[in-house]
Design a protein around this motif. Structure first.
Motif, PDB file in Angstrom:
ATOM      1  N   ALA A 219       0.825  -1.201   0.000  1.00 55.25           N
ATOM      2  CA  ALA A 219       0.000   0.000   0.000  1.00 55.25           C
ATOM      3  C   ALA A 219       0.867   1.263   0.000  1.00 55.25           C
ATOM      4  O   ALA A 219       0.593   2.224  -0.729  1.00 55.25           O
ATOM      5  CB  ALA A 219      -0.931  -0.002   1.213  1.00 55.25           C
ATOM      6  N   GLU A 220       1.917   1.251   0.793  1.00 54.62           N
ATOM      7  CA  GLU A 220       2.809   2.416   0.886  1.00 54.62           C
ATOM      8  C   GLU A 220       3.519   2.675  -0.443  1.00 54.62           C
ATOM      9  O   GLU A 220       3.633   3.827  -0.886  1.00 54.62           O
ATOM     10  CB  GLU A 220       3.839   2.196   1.996  1.00 54.62           C
ATOM     11  CG  GLU A 220       3.240   2.234   3.394  1.00 54.62           C
ATOM     12  CD  GLU A 220       4.217   1.744   4.457  1.00 54.62           C
ATOM     13  OE1 GLU A 220       5.385   1.453   4.098  1.00 54.62           O
ATOM     14  OE2 GLU A 220       3.812   1.628   5.634  1.00 54.62           O
TER      15      GLU A 220
ATOM     16  N   SER B 143      -6.813   3.563   0.794  1.00 56.29           N
ATOM     17  CA  SER B 143      -6.447   4.365  -0.379  1.00 56.29           C
ATOM     18  C   SER B 143      -7.632   4.529  -1.323  1.00 56.29           C
ATOM     19  O   SER B 143      -7.816   5.601  -1.922  1.00 56.29           O
ATOM     20  CB  SER B 143      -5.277   3.718  -1.126  1.00 56.29           C
ATOM     21  OG  SER B 143      -4.112   3.718  -0.339  1.00 56.29           O
TER      22      SER B 143
ATOM     23  N   LYS C 186      -2.652   7.090  -5.291  1.00 55.97           N
ATOM     24  CA  LYS C 186      -4.031   6.654  -5.084  1.00 55.97           C
ATOM     25  C   LYS C 186      -4.174   5.201  -5.512  1.00 55.97           C
ATOM     26  O   LYS C 186      -3.255   4.620  -6.097  1.00 55.97           O
ATOM     27  CB  LYS C 186      -4.997   7.510  -5.905  1.00 55.97           C
ATOM     28  CG  LYS C 186      -4.815   7.350  -7.421  1.00 55.97           C
ATOM     29  CD  LYS C 186      -5.952   7.984  -8.208  1.00 55.97           C
ATOM     30  CE  LYS C 186      -5.824   7.677  -9.705  1.00 55.97           C
ATOM     31  NZ  LYS C 186      -7.001   8.135 -10.472  1.00 55.97           N
TER      32      LYS C 186
ATOM     33  N   SER D  18      -9.974   7.047   0.307  1.00 55.22           N
ATOM     34  CA  SER D  18      -9.444   8.406   0.160  1.00 55.22           C
ATOM     35  C   SER D  18      -9.619   8.933  -1.254  1.00 55.22           C
ATOM     36  O   SER D  18      -9.742  10.143  -1.472  1.00 55.22           O
ATOM     37  CB  SER D  18      -7.958   8.438   0.536  1.00 55.22           C
ATOM     38  OG  SER D  18      -7.768   8.096   1.881  1.00 55.22           O
ATOM     39  N   ASN D  19      -9.641   8.029  -2.202  1.00 52.08           N
ATOM     40  CA  ASN D  19      -9.786   8.407  -3.609  1.00 52.08           C
ATOM     41  C   ASN D  19     -11.237   8.676  -3.994  1.00 52.08           C
ATOM     42  O   ASN D  19     -11.530   9.026  -5.128  1.00 52.08           O
ATOM     43  CB  ASN D  19      -9.192   7.301  -4.490  1.00 52.08           C
ATOM     44  CG  ASN D  19      -9.070   7.695  -5.945  1.00 52.08           C
ATOM     45  OD1 ASN D  19      -8.696   8.820  -6.261  1.00 52.08           O
ATOM     46  ND2 ASN D  19      -9.390   6.776  -6.837  1.00 52.08           N
TER      47      ASN D  19
ATOM     48  N   THR E  49       2.485   1.796  -3.408  1.00 53.00           N
ATOM     49  CA  THR E  49       1.479   2.249  -4.378  1.00 53.00           C
ATOM     50  C   THR E  49       1.173   3.729  -4.181  1.00 53.00           C
ATOM     51  O   THR E  49       1.118   4.499  -5.152  1.00 53.00           O
ATOM     52  CB  THR E  49       0.198   1.418  -4.236  1.00 53.00           C
ATOM     53  OG1 THR E  49       0.504   0.035  -4.399  1.00 53.00           O
ATOM     54  CG2 THR E  49      -0.829   1.823  -5.295  1.00 53.00           C
ATOM     55  N   GLU E  50       0.979   4.126  -2.936  1.00 50.88           N
ATOM     56  CA  GLU E  50       0.696   5.535  -2.639  1.00 50.88           C
ATOM     57  C   GLU E  50       1.865   6.425  -3.065  1.00 50.88           C
ATOM     58  O   GLU E  50       1.674   7.501  -3.639  1.00 50.88           O
ATOM     59  CB  GLU E  50       0.412   5.703  -1.147  1.00 50.88           C
ATOM     60  CG  GLU E  50      -0.971   5.247  -0.712  1.00 50.88           C
ATOM     61  CD  GLU E  50      -2.040   6.278  -1.016  1.00 50.88           C
ATOM     62  OE1 GLU E  50      -1.688   7.430  -1.358  1.00 50.88           O
ATOM     63  OE2 GLU E  50      -3.231   5.946  -0.913  1.00 50.88           O
TER      64      GLU E  50
ATOM     65  N   ILE F  72      -5.134  -1.991   1.445  1.00 54.40           N
ATOM     66  CA  ILE F  72      -5.335  -1.140   0.267  1.00 54.40           C
ATOM     67  C   ILE F  72      -6.611  -0.320   0.346  1.00 54.40           C
ATOM     68  O   ILE F  72      -6.697   0.786  -0.206  1.00 54.40           O
ATOM     69  CB  ILE F  72      -5.341  -2.011  -1.010  1.00 54.40           C
ATOM     70  CG1 ILE F  72      -3.998  -2.723  -1.191  1.00 54.40           C
ATOM     71  CG2 ILE F  72      -5.679  -1.187  -2.243  1.00 54.40           C
ATOM     72  CD1 ILE F  72      -2.824  -1.802  -1.453  1.00 54.40           C
TER      73      ILE F  72
END
Length: 264
Positions: A73-74, A128, A82, A131-132, A76-77, A125
């Motif tokens: 996840a980190e 994210s 996103k 948040s998107n 990807t961000e 995940i």
């Protein structure tokens, strides 16, 4: 405009088989890909796709370990900022006689990868995607467990049936966040996993096992991984915007026959 253009899509189990097929289809439709798998082959696939002009990043991840999924996840961000779509595809299938000598390693392995792996990846995940402003989660279940089963598949069938329950409950959990969650239930797909199952069931002539499977399917063949990829792409984009909490079978009609002999 391609239907996944500009979308950031994370795919687990993306180094081979169905995962590789999904990755290639998502790339074709314009997605920015984060491909995850345990082995280094996922890095090779990402490099191959990049050489063809697609956006792809490979990450070695053990989905059975939540901290490893957090790392995914980190990354990807940090790379794309996103996530729009998560495809939980990582999974295993190892046949075993339920009444044989058992140290429960096979049972636990299926639970750790097939069930906990989906839980961990989704848990890591999903923030994210929230948040998107929303998106989609696609979970790779199977016709095995939820609809059918063969000898030796107790661990696998149990794990894949559990993912149907996970799909439905998670879809209800995040519906108010504009996130859709659906499961794909493939029948037999020509992948290294199925080839391994054929090797286990008929070690001397695995090709005979593959042919027997194909002969029992009404469409008389196994699926190509990219055919499953097309369904995953549909569920991961706006074309399926009113579909959530369901499982879609893609099996060439293999679950249709009521008997193996009637009408033959």
């Amino acid at each position: 405009m391609k239907k996944l253009e500009g979308k950031v899509c994370v795919i687990t189990g993306a180094s081979k088989g169905i995962g590789e097929g999904i990755a290639k289809v998502y790339a074709k439709y314009g997605a920015k890909l984060v491909l995850a798998a345990r082995g280094p082959k996922v890095l090779e696939l990402a490099s191959e796709l990049k050489s063809q002009g697609f956006e792809a990043t490979g990450v070695q991840v053990d989905v059975s370990d939540f901290e490893s999924c957090n790392k995914l996840a980190e990354i990807t961000e940090k790379t794309y900022g996103k996530v729009d779509t998560l495809v939980c595809n990582a999974g295993i299938c190892v046949l075993e006689d339920f009444l044989g000598d058992d140290d429960f390693k096979n049972r636990d392995m299926h639970i750790d990868i097939n069930i906990k792996g989906v839980w961990n990846a989704t848990k890591a995940i999903l923030p994210s995607i929230v948040s998107n402003g929303g998106g989609a989660v696609v979970i790779m279940s199977s016709v095995t467990g939820d609809m059918v089963a063969d000898p030796g598949e107790v661990a696998y069938a149990t794990s894949k049936a559990a993912l149907v329950g996970f799909t439905k409950s998670m879809a209800r959990e995040v519906a108010d966040k504009n996130i859709r969650v659906n499961a794909i239930c493939p029948g037999y797909v020509l992948t290294p996993l199925v080839e391994g199952m054929a090797q286990q069931s008929d070690p001397e002539h695995p090709e005979r096992a593959i042919k027997a499977i194909a002969d029992a399917v009404p469409l008389k063949r196994l699926a190509d991984p990219e055919e499953v990829g097309e369904l995953a792409a549909f569920l991961g984009c706006k074309e399926s915007s009113y579909i959530t909490g369901t499982q879609i079978v893609i099996d060439g009609g293999s679950t249709l026959p009521e008997t193996s002999s009637m009408g033959q």
